[in-house]
Design an enzyme around this catalytic site. Sequence first.
Site, PDB file in Angstrom:
ATOM      1  N   CYS A 198       0.727  -1.555  -0.307  1.00  0.00           N
ATOM      2  CA  CYS A 198      -0.304  -0.052   0.050  1.00  0.00           C
ATOM      3  C   CYS A 198       0.699   1.775   0.135  1.00  0.00           C
ATOM      4  O   CYS A 198       1.491   2.210   1.005  1.00  0.00           O
ATOM      5  CB  CYS A 198      -1.153  -0.144   1.063  1.00  0.00           C
ATOM      6  SG  CYS A 198      -1.523  -1.119   1.894  1.00  0.00           S
ATOM      7  N   GLY A 231      -8.584   3.084   0.459  1.00  0.00           N
ATOM      8  CA  GLY A 231      -7.327   1.287  -0.024  1.00  0.00           C
ATOM      9  C   GLY A 231      -8.070   0.354   0.705  1.00  0.00           C
ATOM     10  O   GLY A 231      -8.060   0.302   2.304  1.00  0.00           O
ATOM     11  N   CYS A 232      -7.198   0.208   0.988  1.00  0.00           N
ATOM     12  CA  CYS A 232      -5.885  -0.855   1.490  1.00  0.00           C
ATOM     13  C   CYS A 232      -5.950  -0.154   3.147  1.00  0.00           C
ATOM     14  O   CYS A 232      -5.057   0.911   3.125  1.00  0.00           O
ATOM     15  CB  CYS A 232      -4.664  -1.334   1.414  1.00  0.00           C
ATOM     16  SG  CYS A 232      -4.028  -2.222   2.055  1.00  0.00           S
ATOM     17  N   TYR A 233      -6.452  -1.224   4.096  1.00  0.00           N
ATOM     18  CA  TYR A 233      -6.613  -0.203   5.046  1.00  0.00           C
ATOM     19  C   TYR A 233      -5.117  -0.026   6.575  1.00  0.00           C
ATOM     20  O   TYR A 233      -5.763   0.506   7.022  1.00  0.00           O
ATOM     21  CB  TYR A 233      -8.311  -0.887   6.718  1.00  0.00           C
ATOM     22  CG  TYR A 233      -7.804  -1.638   5.930  1.00  0.00           C
ATOM     23  CD1 TYR A 233      -7.516  -3.239   6.903  1.00  0.00           C
ATOM     24  CD2 TYR A 233      -9.128  -3.119   6.626  1.00  0.00           C
ATOM     25  CE1 TYR A 233      -7.302  -4.341   6.538  1.00  0.00           C
ATOM     26  CE2 TYR A 233      -9.960  -4.553   6.480  1.00  0.00           C
ATOM     27  CZ  TYR A 233      -8.277  -4.637   6.478  1.00  0.00           C
ATOM     28  OH  TYR A 233      -9.031  -6.335   6.661  1.00  0.00           O
ATOM     29  N   GLY A 289      -2.789   0.252   4.513  1.00  0.00           N
ATOM     30  CA  GLY A 289      -2.028   1.314   4.500  1.00  0.00           C
ATOM     31  C   GLY A 289      -2.015   2.771   4.485  1.00  0.00           C
ATOM     32  O   GLY A 289      -1.284   3.923   5.404  1.00  0.00           O
TER      33      GLY A 289
END
Length: 203
Positions: A3, A49-51, A53
Site C-alpha cells: 500500500c 483503499g487498503c486499510y 496503508g
Amino acid sequence: KVCFLTNAILRGILLLLSIFIMSSSASNAASAASTTTSSMSNTVSLGAGCYWGTEKFIKSDFQKRFPNSLKTARVGFMSPEKDHPKNPSYNAVCTGKTGHVEVLNVELNDPETHFRELIKFFFFFHDPTTKDKQGNDAGTQYASAIFVRDEEQKRIVNEVIDELQQSLKHAKKSPYSGSKMATAVHDATTFVSCVIIIHRSDC
C-alpha cells in the site's frame, strides 16, 4: 498487500496540496469560531483503499505532524447502507457484494483542533479521483470514502473536498489519476473491527 504511492506521485500531490492548504487558510479562520464551540464527534471512519496503508499513514505520519492527536485508530469495515450484512467475513467483503469499505476508524483527542487537519491529510496518501479503486486494488471495498458522525463533520469534509476540487480545477496537471473528486461522504453506520473477523496475515 503493498500500500503506497510512488515518490513521483507523492511529490505531485504534495505540490498541489501545498497550494490547496494555503488557499484554505482563510476558510479555516472563518470557521474557527463555530468549530471550537461545536459538539462535534471525535470519531470518523476513513476509506482510502487498503486499510493497512491508511493505518500506517495516519498512525505514523499524521501523529508525527500532530503529536497526541489520536486516541485510537482501528482497521475494519463499514458500509454506507444501514441494512448491510452483520459481521461479514473478509472473503465476503472482498467479493464487493456486501457493500463494505475497508476503513480506519479514528478517534481524536481534540477534534476541534485536529479534525480538519486529519481530513486534509487524508488526501495526501491516496487517489481521491478514482472510484472504487486504488492502484491495482479494485472493488467497492477500496472506495475513497469518509463516514461522518454529525453535521459539523459533514460540513468540514465537504468544505475540504470543495477546496481541493478547486485546486485541481486550476492546476496545470493533476497529481492524481483524474481531475474530478470521487470521494464519497456517508453517514456512519456500524463499524466492524478487522480483529473480530480476520487475522492480519489474511489481509
